[in-house]
Design a protein around this motif. Structure first.
Motif, PDB file in Angstrom:
ATOM      1  N   LYS A 124      -4.514   5.085  -0.671  1.00  0.00           N
ATOM      2  CA  LYS A 124      -5.685   4.242  -1.098  1.00  0.00           C
ATOM      3  C   LYS A 124      -6.383   3.475  -0.167  1.00  0.00           C
ATOM      4  O   LYS A 124      -7.432   3.422  -0.030  1.00  0.00           O
TER       5      LYS A 124
ATOM      6  N   GLY B 241       8.611   1.250  -6.479  1.00  0.00           N
ATOM      7  CA  GLY B 241       7.730  -0.215  -6.975  1.00  0.00           C
ATOM      8  C   GLY B 241       7.475  -1.119  -5.902  1.00  0.00           C
ATOM      9  O   GLY B 241       8.151  -1.149  -5.044  1.00  0.00           O
ATOM     10  N   HIS B 242       6.423  -1.919  -6.146  1.00  0.00           N
ATOM     11  CA  HIS B 242       6.175  -3.080  -5.185  1.00  0.00           C
ATOM     12  C   HIS B 242       7.352  -4.226  -5.260  1.00  0.00           C
ATOM     13  O   HIS B 242       7.171  -5.033  -4.351  1.00  0.00           O
TER      14      HIS B 242
ATOM     15  N   PRO C  79     -10.786  -4.276  -8.974  1.00  0.00           N
ATOM     16  CA  PRO C  79      -9.798  -3.143  -8.330  1.00  0.00           C
ATOM     17  C   PRO C  79     -10.445  -1.921  -8.259  1.00  0.00           C
ATOM     18  O   PRO C  79     -11.319  -1.532  -9.333  1.00  0.00           O
TER      19      PRO C  79
ATOM     20  N   ILE D  72      -3.967 -10.702 -11.063  1.00  0.00           N
ATOM     21  CA  ILE D  72      -4.798  -9.797 -10.145  1.00  0.00           C
ATOM     22  C   ILE D  72      -3.824  -9.516  -8.886  1.00  0.00           C
ATOM     23  O   ILE D  72      -4.120  -8.965  -8.015  1.00  0.00           O
TER      24      ILE D  72
ATOM     25  N   ALA E 119       0.782  -1.020   0.174  1.00  0.00           N
ATOM     26  CA  ALA E 119      -0.080  -0.135  -0.043  1.00  0.00           C
ATOM     27  C   ALA E 119       0.965   1.235   0.009  1.00  0.00           C
ATOM     28  O   ALA E 119       0.725   2.128   0.482  1.00  0.00           O
ATOM     29  N   GLY E 120       1.931   1.305  -0.613  1.00  0.00           N
ATOM     30  CA  GLY E 120       2.800   2.333  -0.854  1.00  0.00           C
ATOM     31  C   GLY E 120       2.837   3.305  -2.006  1.00  0.00           C
ATOM     32  O   GLY E 120       3.388   4.457  -2.038  1.00  0.00           O
ATOM     33  N   GLY E 121       1.787   2.694  -2.939  1.00  0.00           N
ATOM     34  CA  GLY E 121       1.642   3.707  -4.000  1.00  0.00           C
ATOM     35  C   GLY E 121       0.728   5.014  -3.813  1.00  0.00           C
ATOM     36  O   GLY E 121       0.308   5.005  -2.476  1.00  0.00           O
TER      37      GLY E 121
ATOM     38  N   ARG F 251      -4.311   7.859  -9.949  1.00  0.00           N
ATOM     39  CA  ARG F 251      -5.249   7.524 -10.960  1.00  0.00           C
ATOM     40  C   ARG F 251      -6.662   7.834 -10.167  1.00  0.00           C
ATOM     41  O   ARG F 251      -7.643   8.111 -10.988  1.00  0.00           O
TER      42      ARG F 251
ATOM     43  N   MET G  58       2.814  -2.645   3.689  1.00  0.00           N
ATOM     44  CA  MET G  58       4.042  -1.688   2.920  1.00  0.00           C
ATOM     45  C   MET G  58       3.438  -0.400   2.697  1.00  0.00           C
ATOM     46  O   MET G  58       2.482  -0.300   2.131  1.00  0.00           O
TER      47      MET G  58
ATOM     48  N   GLY H 183      -1.471  -7.202 -16.172  1.00  0.00           N
ATOM     49  CA  GLY H 183      -0.455  -8.191 -16.606  1.00  0.00           C
ATOM     50  C   GLY H 183      -1.004  -9.780 -17.015  1.00  0.00           C
ATOM     51  O   GLY H 183      -1.914 -10.039 -16.586  1.00  0.00           O
TER      52      GLY H 183
ATOM     53  N   ARG I 107      -6.249  -3.578 -18.695  1.00  0.00           N
ATOM     54  CA  ARG I 107      -4.894  -3.179 -17.969  1.00  0.00           C
ATOM     55  C   ARG I 107      -4.472  -4.187 -16.955  1.00  0.00           C
ATOM     56  O   ARG I 107      -4.440  -3.723 -15.726  1.00  0.00           O
TER      57      ARG I 107
ATOM     58  N   VAL J 286      -3.690  -3.475  -2.000  1.00  0.00           N
ATOM     59  CA  VAL J 286      -4.701  -2.653  -1.252  1.00  0.00           C
ATOM     60  C   VAL J 286      -5.951  -2.296  -1.734  1.00  0.00           C
ATOM     61  O   VAL J 286      -6.929  -2.214  -1.445  1.00  0.00           O
TER      62      VAL J 286
HETATM   63  C1  UD1 Z   1      -1.279  -3.849 -11.122  1.00  0.00           C
HETATM   64  C2  UD1 Z   1      -0.092  -4.840 -11.807  1.00  0.00           C
HETATM   65  C3  UD1 Z   1      -1.047  -5.612 -13.119  1.00  0.00           C
HETATM   66  C4  UD1 Z   1      -1.977  -6.139 -12.302  1.00  0.00           C
HETATM   67  C5  UD1 Z   1      -2.919  -5.268 -11.969  1.00  0.00           C
HETATM   68  C6  UD1 Z   1      -4.261  -5.650 -11.151  1.00  0.00           C
HETATM   69  C7  UD1 Z   1       2.099  -3.426 -11.604  1.00  0.00           C
HETATM   70  C8  UD1 Z   1       3.079  -2.966 -12.301  1.00  0.00           C
HETATM   71  N1  UD1 Z   1       0.935  -4.106 -12.255  1.00  0.00           N
HETATM   72  O1  UD1 Z   1      -1.173  -2.633 -12.046  1.00  0.00           O
HETATM   73  O2  UD1 Z   1      -0.135  -6.565 -13.373  1.00  0.00           O
HETATM   74  O3  UD1 Z   1      -2.693  -6.946 -13.452  1.00  0.00           O
HETATM   75  O4  UD1 Z   1      -2.226  -4.507 -10.704  1.00  0.00           O
HETATM   76  O5  UD1 Z   1      -4.837  -4.653 -10.626  1.00  0.00           O
HETATM   77  O6  UD1 Z   1       1.752  -3.786 -10.523  1.00  0.00           O
HETATM   78  N2  UD1 Z   1       2.331  -0.079  -5.013  1.00  0.00           N
HETATM   79  C9  UD1 Z   1       3.281   0.083  -3.938  1.00  0.00           C
HETATM   80  N3  UD1 Z   1       4.448   0.808  -3.920  1.00  0.00           N
HETATM   81  C10 UD1 Z   1       5.114   1.103  -5.258  1.00  0.00           C
HETATM   82  C11 UD1 Z   1       3.980   0.964  -6.274  1.00  0.00           C
HETATM   83  C12 UD1 Z   1       2.826   0.410  -6.200  1.00  0.00           C
HETATM   84  O7  UD1 Z   1       3.146  -0.384  -2.798  1.00  0.00           O
HETATM   85  O8  UD1 Z   1       5.833   1.750  -5.416  1.00  0.00           O
HETATM   86  C13 UD1 Z   1       1.299  -0.742  -4.805  1.00  0.00           C
HETATM   87  C14 UD1 Z   1       0.001   0.128  -4.636  1.00  0.00           C
HETATM   88  O9  UD1 Z   1      -0.136   0.889  -3.531  1.00  0.00           O
HETATM   89  C15 UD1 Z   1      -1.115  -0.721  -5.184  1.00  0.00           C
HETATM   90  C16 UD1 Z   1      -0.292  -1.907  -6.285  1.00  0.00           C
HETATM   91  O10 UD1 Z   1       0.800  -1.642  -5.483  1.00  0.00           O
HETATM   92  O11 UD1 Z   1      -1.720  -1.456  -4.196  1.00  0.00           O
HETATM   93  C17 UD1 Z   1      -0.637  -1.692  -7.775  1.00  0.00           C
HETATM   94  O12 UD1 Z   1      -0.016  -0.485  -8.168  1.00  0.00           O
HETATM   95  P1  UD1 Z   1      -0.876   0.134  -9.424  1.00  0.00           P
HETATM   96  O13 UD1 Z   1      -0.015   1.122  -9.825  1.00  0.00           O
HETATM   97  O14 UD1 Z   1      -1.995   0.567  -9.148  1.00  0.00           O
HETATM   98  O15 UD1 Z   1      -0.531  -1.114 -10.306  1.00  0.00           O
HETATM   99  P2  UD1 Z   1      -1.491  -1.103 -11.771  1.00  0.00           P
HETATM  100  O16 UD1 Z   1      -0.920  -0.549 -12.866  1.00  0.00           O
HETATM  101  O17 UD1 Z   1      -3.013  -0.961 -11.527  1.00  0.00           O
END
Ligand code: UD1
Length: 450
Positions: free
Chosen positions: A115, A208-209, A385, A314, A102-104, A108, A152, A276, A274, A238
């Motif tokens: 979030k 990034g995660h 999501p 997912i 949950a670091g993002g 969007r 996280m 992977g 969208r 999250v």
């Molecule tokens: C993500 C997946 C994608 C998947 C989709 C399903 C990636 C790169 N892609 O896309 O393959 O099909 O979810 O919903 O993740 N986060 C962190 N730290 C970071 C970046 C993100 O904790 O530095 C967390 C966010 O808080 C969130 C999650 O990772 O819970 C996903 O990040 P997000 O950027 O929303 O990924 P999507 O592009 O939606």
């Protein structure tokens, strides 16, 4: 902040010598406290790493590996019952740890906060963190143990997240929930120059995660999981309130197969969704991000019209503790994202530029795993999501998905709801999957109204 600090007594000079003097453009006019803060931020930046990443970004797209379809395990597997029993054992024995990323920044969604604090589109307006806290409490109650939970966060949202938990008395989980912080990396312009967020701060964003493995290790949470007796970590984002993080089938298949990592997938709703996809990349299992899958492959079908690359990620994974230990510090490849970045021009006026951010992805650990499986689940059961303010993956679609699932649970239980009536809200503490729903049903019907 990053891989390894730039050392030396004169940070501004070191930056100037490396062509990054713009970071200290306004330095002389700053009050001492802000000067110190900027130097502290800069000190954590690994300029060598940044140079490598910028060169990688300018080098153009790397060649796409040769892809081939991957076969998942499904709920029709003859081993399903054994897997469910095995997964229940793992949970009963307290050998499962939950891990939420949950670091993002949730840009969007257009929500000005973490979030996880976003109120879900349900009558109670329960925030996502509270929702998953109910999942953890309900799974712990069901399996008569205390299942540990790690979340996280990043420097971008840590304070607000901790305040949120504190204000809600840790959602009843004090002592069994912990936080770890991921590292940050600077955003750069197309020439690799670090961008400022203000006169006294660098534009940093979470790494990034993929940073979650190091964050677990750095923050002592890996050790805590070990002390708690965790064998398999159930990892999830999250943003997906339908997910069941305590799914005995998924956890059980992980243990039965002796795998190190697993991914839950759903069939993609359309070729360009969208998400992977799980595939074989140069013969090895991998997840190819939607931004990196060429459109002709995204649309390619087999003779029966099914998408060849239709197993949508997912972002729910199983990870063995031994694998996490091995991967800690191993480093994952970086992906470059071109994004709009608010910064300052040379005279200090705000402007937005197209720049680059660098991120690692957890699923890039898959090729390093000794054994990987994908488990196909139903979208209507486990995936809706919350990504956007409107349209696809928005509060509206999440609300509909939760309602439809509840309606379906009542139907499957032989107590269909009258189509005209409002669907009751079922929060995870009442039921987080169909099995727990069946257990709760007598109470639900006895309380009237249903
Ligand atoms: C993500 C997946 C994608 C998947 C989709 C399903 C990636 C790169 N892609 O896309 O393959 O099909 O979810 O919903 O993740 N986060 C962190 N730290 C970071 C970046 C993100 O904790 O530095 C967390 C966010 O808080 C969130 C999650 O990772 O819970 C996903 O990040 P997000 O950027 O929303 O990924 P999507 O592009 O939606």
């Amino acid at each position: 902040v990053s891989e390894g600090p730039t050392s030396g007594p004169a940070i501004p000079d070191a930056f100037r010598a490396r062509g990054q003097g713009q970071v200290f453009r306004f330095f002389d006019e700053l009050p001492p406290a802000e000067q110190a803060a900027l130097v502290a931020q800069a000190q954590g930046i690994d300029l060598d790493l940044l140079k490598r990443l910028s060169a990688q970004a300018s080098g153009g797209d790397s060649a796409l590996p040769t892809l081939a379809p991957f076969t998942p395990i499904t709920r029709d597997s003859p081993e399903l019952d054994t897997a469910v029993a095995t997964g229940r054992d793992l949970l009963d024995e307290g050998k499962v740890g939950f891990f939420t990323v949950a670091g993002g920044q949730g840009t969007r969604l257009g929500y000005d906060g973490p979030k996880g604090c976003y109120p879900l589109p349900v009558p109670s307006r329960m925030p996502l963190f509270a929702w998953f806290a109910e999942c953890v409490r309900a799974a712990s109650r069901r399996h008569r143990t205390k299942l540990p939970w790690v979340i996280m966060v990043s420097a971008a949202n840590e304070e607000v997240t901790l305040d949120h938990f504190c204000a809600h008395d840790w959602f009843g989980l004090e002592g069994s929930v912990r936080f770890v912080r991921q590292r940050m990396l600077p955003a750069v312009d197309d020439d690799g120059r670090i961008l400022l967020a203000s006169r006294s701060s660098i534009a940093l964003s979470p790494n990034g995660h993929g940073g979650s493995i190091d964050a677990l290790a750095d923050g002592g949470a890996l050790q805590w999981f070990e002390e708690c007796g965790v064998e398999v970590v159930s990892y999830f984002q999250v943003d997906n309130p339908l997910l069941n993080p305590a799914d005995p089938a998924f956890l059980g298949f992980h243990r039965l197969g002796g795998w190190e990592m697993g991914a839950k997938v759903v069939l993609k709703s359309h070729p360009l969704e969208r998400a992977g996809v799980v595939a074989l990349a140069d013969g090895k299992p991998a997840i190819v991000e939607y931004t990196e899958l060429p459109e002709d492959l995204a649309r390619a079908t087999d003779a029966g019209g099914r998408l060849l690359y239709g197993l949508g990620n997912i972002a729910a994974h199983t990870l063995s503790m031994s694998f996490l230990r091995r991967m800690a510090g191993a480093g994952l490849p970086y992906h470059v994202a071109r994004k709009k970045i608010p910064t300052l021009d040379a005279s200090g006026e705000p402007l937005t530029v197209m720049g680059r951010k660098f991120e690692t992805f957890i699923f890039d650990a898959i090729p390093a795993a000794e054994g990987f499986f994908a488990f196909l689940t139903e979208r209507s059961e486990e995936f809706a999501p919350l990504k956007n303010a409107k349209g696809d993956d928005s509060p509206e679609t999440v609300a509909r998905a939760l309602e439809n699932r509840t309606r379906e649970w009542f139907r499957r239980a032989g107590k269909p709801l009258d189509p005209g009536r409002a669907v009751p809200e079922i929060t995870p503490f009442v039921a987080y999957d169909f099995d727990t729903f069946l257990l709760a049903l007598p109470g639900l019907t006895a309380s009237g109204g249903i």
